[in-house]
Design a protein around this motif. Structure first.
Motif, short mmCIF file in Angstrom:
data_model
loop_
_atom_site.label_atom_id
_atom_site.label_comp_id
_atom_site.label_asym_id
_atom_site.label_seq_id
_atom_site.Cartn_x
_atom_site.Cartn_y
_atom_site.Cartn_z
N ALA A 196 53.60 43.81 10.08
CA ALA A 196 52.45 43.88 10.36
C ALA A 196 51.88 42.50 11.39
O ALA A 196 51.20 42.64 12.15
N SER A 197 52.83 41.44 10.96
CA SER A 197 52.70 40.17 11.66
C SER A 197 53.01 40.29 13.27
O SER A 197 52.34 39.94 14.21
N LEU A 240 50.15 41.54 15.10
CA LEU A 240 49.19 40.68 15.24
C LEU A 240 49.56 39.30 15.94
O LEU A 240 48.75 38.35 16.17
N PRO A 278 46.91 39.45 19.23
CA PRO A 278 45.62 38.87 18.50
C PRO A 278 45.49 37.49 18.37
O PRO A 278 44.33 36.71 18.43
N THR A 279 46.42 36.81 17.61
CA THR A 279 46.69 35.43 17.15
C THR A 279 46.59 34.49 18.50
O THR A 279 45.89 33.72 18.59
N CYS A 286 42.78 34.67 19.73
CA CYS A 286 42.14 33.99 18.77
C CYS A 286 42.14 32.40 19.40
O CYS A 286 41.23 31.61 19.45
N GLU A 326 39.29 30.15 20.55
CA GLU A 326 38.70 28.96 19.69
C GLU A 326 38.64 27.49 20.83
O GLU A 326 37.97 26.89 20.52
N MET A 330 40.88 40.34 22.20
CA MET A 330 41.31 40.45 20.79
C MET A 330 40.97 41.65 19.91
O MET A 330 41.65 42.49 19.26
N LEU A 337 42.97 44.95 18.59
CA LEU A 337 42.94 45.46 17.31
C LEU A 337 42.51 46.67 17.14
O LEU A 337 43.20 47.69 16.52
N PHE A 355 43.88 46.57 8.09
CA PHE A 355 44.59 45.14 8.15
C PHE A 355 44.46 44.94 9.63
O PHE A 355 44.89 43.87 10.09
N LYS A 399 41.49 44.69 11.84
CA LYS A 399 40.11 44.63 11.77
C LYS A 399 39.73 43.24 11.78
O LYS A 399 40.18 42.27 11.00
N LEU A 400 38.89 42.86 12.75
CA LEU A 400 38.35 41.36 12.87
C LEU A 400 37.54 41.25 11.38
O LEU A 400 36.65 42.06 11.06
N THR A 407 35.88 35.96 11.73
CA THR A 407 36.01 35.58 13.09
C THR A 407 34.94 36.43 13.96
O THR A 407 34.74 36.15 15.13
N PHE A 447 51.68 35.84 7.46
CA PHE A 447 50.72 37.03 7.14
C PHE A 447 49.34 36.68 6.66
O PHE A 447 48.37 36.73 7.19
N ILE A 489 47.50 34.26 9.26
CA ILE A 489 46.68 35.30 10.09
C ILE A 489 45.64 36.08 9.69
O ILE A 489 44.67 36.07 10.26
N ASN A 490 45.64 36.59 8.70
CA ASN A 490 44.47 37.57 8.35
C ASN A 490 43.29 36.41 7.56
O ASN A 490 42.32 37.00 7.96
N VAL A 512 43.09 33.69 11.37
CA VAL A 512 42.89 34.26 12.63
C VAL A 512 41.94 35.42 12.53
O VAL A 512 40.92 35.35 13.35
N LEU A 513 42.22 36.32 11.81
CA LEU A 513 41.13 37.55 11.62
C LEU A 513 39.95 37.37 10.94
O LEU A 513 38.86 37.85 11.09
N GLY A 514 40.09 35.97 10.12
CA GLY A 514 38.88 35.60 9.52
C GLY A 514 38.18 36.62 8.45
O GLY A 514 37.11 36.71 8.42
N TYR A 529 44.80 38.92 0.39
CA TYR A 529 45.37 37.76 1.06
C TYR A 529 45.69 36.67 0.74
O TYR A 529 46.54 36.09 0.91
#
Lengths: 479, 182
Positions: free
Chosen positions: A78-79, A82, A85-86, A89, A93, A111, A115, A136, A138-139, A143, B81, B84-85, B88-90, B103
């Motif tokens: 998963a990472s 991501l 997107p990281t 992000c 910021e 971003m 996703l 997993f 979704k914003l 954010t 992980f 990030i969630n 980053v993804l908030g 999480y």
């Protein structure tokens, strides 16, 4: 600690034994069980040593070990998705910290789009329950709220809500970051609904009746008073063509309410406010407003352009030049800053510089209508009406296409007006070809017969004033 | 100091449990006798198992570092992980309480594991002593072995000392807070 014990038979430092050539070796009792004697060279008896070697790993241990590895594999997979997107992000910021809201909006958009691409890899039919795996990618509300704030800072809350499709059920509206903007939006919508969805009597269509009506709406609970004051300004300035003082009065009321609310309303009225202050001779206040806008958002190219225009309007050409040169240093790769530079050079009469900048703009970017218009004005100042007409005709075609694509900031009216003036000048002083005569006729067709253009345009066409007087010393423009 | 250590280990009990498990598996593979398998105890052995110290350099090296590597393989992805969630993804409770809790637990598990990467002090000391012995040896092969072992042995040794005072727990707690606050 027992783990310090050494079972290497060669190291006898801790073992006590009596060794007799004819007798058996006698060792101490086992330190673990205490029942049997230690094996020679060890601290444990044979039974204990065998038992210790065969110690079983608890079932919970195996479960924990296996689960940790499985979860780690899932987390890595998963990472990997991501990573992009990281990075976006982090950039967003950074842009927020620098108050570069345009850049922030761009990175947050990227971003969200990335996703969304990942979510679309997981099959799902709308209407059926959403697969958990899609969540997993979704914003989250945190954010998403920052993205909403960036949009609100850049475009105002109305556009932010529209672009991000926010409603009462969107989780971001419950976050502390987004709440103020959401409440602001709701207040404006209440005002809008009350103003435009009510049945008004026909006789209410006068300025005083409209102001009275808006005043009644203002008394309703939850209605945004800054917005209603702005509507009063629009009534005075746009719909009923009242005096500048009347328009200014409502903008000042806007300003008072905005300051009391503590919320940011600059996106709503600052540009108009600065414009009117400039027209009434308070250019220092107008410039101060522009500086406020710029300090809140250093991607605000509309503010940069307006400030440049205010400086030019007031004959502050050196200040304008310093300002745009500074912008080019910061934003050299933006066509907007180079266009401002071109305009200032044109107003100063630095025509060689205008040609160089104009050619660069056309080579590196799709030249905007304003670039063509400025170059046309340069040719007018030089008395080269043929080139002036050619450039403004190209500018008008570009403006027309962009206007059809709903591109913001294109003033079709300004281009049209300049087209008309250039056509008149060319027809009077030049020798248009047949094709050019047709184009001139098409331009005249857009205007009523005996049309009177701007005062400066009329003065130039009649010969009352020279182009040099108007374009480098007077109003610096024809429209 | 023991109290600090025990408190730190109990706060990071998932990491302590996992660490002890990997230690026991390593001992099993190396044929080292294990005396006590209580993973979570109220003493300085919490998060570790009692076993004999190997004298062979390779066994000492593996017994000191392998469990930490396995914990790192598990803990680092979980930590990343979770960060990030949540950061980053908030992801917030407003999105889904269940997802948010998942999480948080993933991040907690990851950080707990990351706080328990190093062996107990005596095991690290054993490795360090063997490394120094190899470096002092006149045999070239031993010396070369010692050079390769030096840095990992030093890191393991320092890590074991820091873990005695629950320093990783404090550092991770501060680090995670800063990541979310800044």
């Amino acid at each position: 600690m027992k783990a310090n014990k050494d079972i290497n038979p060669k190291d006898n430092s801790k073992k006590k034994s009596k060794k007799n050539q004819e007798e058996e070796v006698v060792t101490d009792p086992c330190t673990r069980c205490g029942e049997h004697n230690c094996v020679e060279g060890a601290e444990f008896c044979e039974d204990c040593l065998v038992e210790m070697l065969n110690t079983r790993v608890p079932i919970m241990g195996w479960i924990a070990g296996a689960a940790s590895l499985v979860l780690a594999v899932v987390a890595i997979a998963a990472s990997v998705f991501l990573v992009s997107p990281t990075i976006l992000c982090v950039r967003a910021e950074k842009a927020v910290k620098e108050k570069s809201w345009n850049d922030a909006v761009y990175y947050y958009d990227q971003m969200d789009s990335t996703l969304s691409d990942f979510r679309n890899l997981i099959n799902w039919q709308e209407g059926s329950p959403e697969p958990f795996l899609r969540r997993f990618f979704k914003l989250g509300a945190g954010t998403h709220a920052k993205m909403f704030e960036a949009y609100a800072k850049m475009y105002g809350p109305l556009t932010a809500v529209e672009k991000l499709e926010v409603n009462d059920n969107t989780p971001l509206t419950k976050t502390e970051t987004a709440k103020p903007y959401w409440e602001q939006y709701k207040g404006i919508v209440r005002a809008f609904d009350a103003l435009y969805n009510s049945n008004r009597a026909p006789e209410a269509n006068t300025y005083d009746a409209s102001i009275k009506f808006i005043g009644e709406i203002e008394q309703q609970e939850g209605v945004d008073k800054v917005y209603t004051s702005y509507q009063k300004y629009l009534m005075a300035a746009v719909y009923y063509d009242q005096s500048i003082e009347e328009s200014l009065k409502w903008l000042e009321t806007c300003d008072d309410y905005a300051k009391k609310s503590g919320m940011d309303y600059k996106w709503l009225y600052y540009s108009d406010y600065a414009n009117i202050l400039n027209v009434t001779g308070e250019h220092n206040k107008a410039l101060a407003l522009m500086d406020e806008l710029i300090s809140d958002n250093n991607n605000n190219f509309n503010a940069y352009t307006q400030k440049t225009d205010i400086l030019i309007d007031n004959g502050m050409l050196e200040e304008a030049e310093d300002f745009v040169d500074g912008l080019v240093e910061d934003f050299g790769n933006y066509s907007e800053t180079q266009e401002m530079q071109l305009k200032v050079a044109r107003c100063k009469g630095e025509y060689d510089k205008v040609m160089v900048l104009g050619d660069t703009l056309m080579a590196n970017y799709a030249a905007t209508p304003e670039t063509y218009r400025q170059m046309a004005l340069m040719f007018v100042a030089q008395g080269d009406y043929k080139n002036a007409f050619t450039y403004i005709d190209n500018g008008f075609s570009a403006a027309y296409m962009l206007n059809e694509e709903e591109s913001a900031g294109i003033s079709l009216e300004k281009i049209k007006e300049t087209c008309y003036i250039c056509a008149k000048l060319y027809e009077k002083h030049g020798e248009p070809t047949d094709e050019e005569k047709l184009k001139i006729a098409e331009i005249y067709y857009m205007f009523p017969e005996d049309y009177k253009t701007t005062d400066d345009g009329e003065a130039l066409i009649s010969g009352e004033k020279t182009a040099w007087e108007i374009l480098t010393q007077g109003d610096y423009d024809l429209v | 100091m023991r109290i600090l250590y025990v408190i730190g280990k109990h706060i990071t009990f998932p990491g302590a449990f996992l660490r002890a498990f990997w230690e026991q598996v390593t001992c099993l593979l190396l044929g080292l006798s294990v005396e006590n398998t209580g993973y979570l105890r109220a003493d300085e052995m919490c998060g570790h198992i009692e076993h004999v110290l190997p004298k062979k350099a390779s066994a000492a090296y593996i017994s000191a570092t392998a469990p930490g590597v396995m914990s790192l393989i598990a803990g680092l992805p979980l930590t990343i992980f979770g960060i990030i969630n949540l950061r980053v993804l908030g992801v917030a409770p407003a999105d889904s309480v269940l997802l948010f809790v998942i999480y948080i637990l993933v991040l907690y598990a990851g950080v707990s594991v990351m706080c328990c990467l190093h062996p107990q002090f005596e095991v690290a000391q054993n490795l360090w002593d063997i490394t120094l012995e190899k470096l002092r040896s006149k045999d070239t092969k031993s010396k070369v072995g010692g050079i390769f072992m030096f840095l990992p042995a030093l890191c393991t040794y320092i890590g074991a000392i820091l873990e005695r005072f629950s320093v990783p727990v404090i550092v991770w707690a501060v680090g995670i807070t800063l990541i979310f606050v800044l």
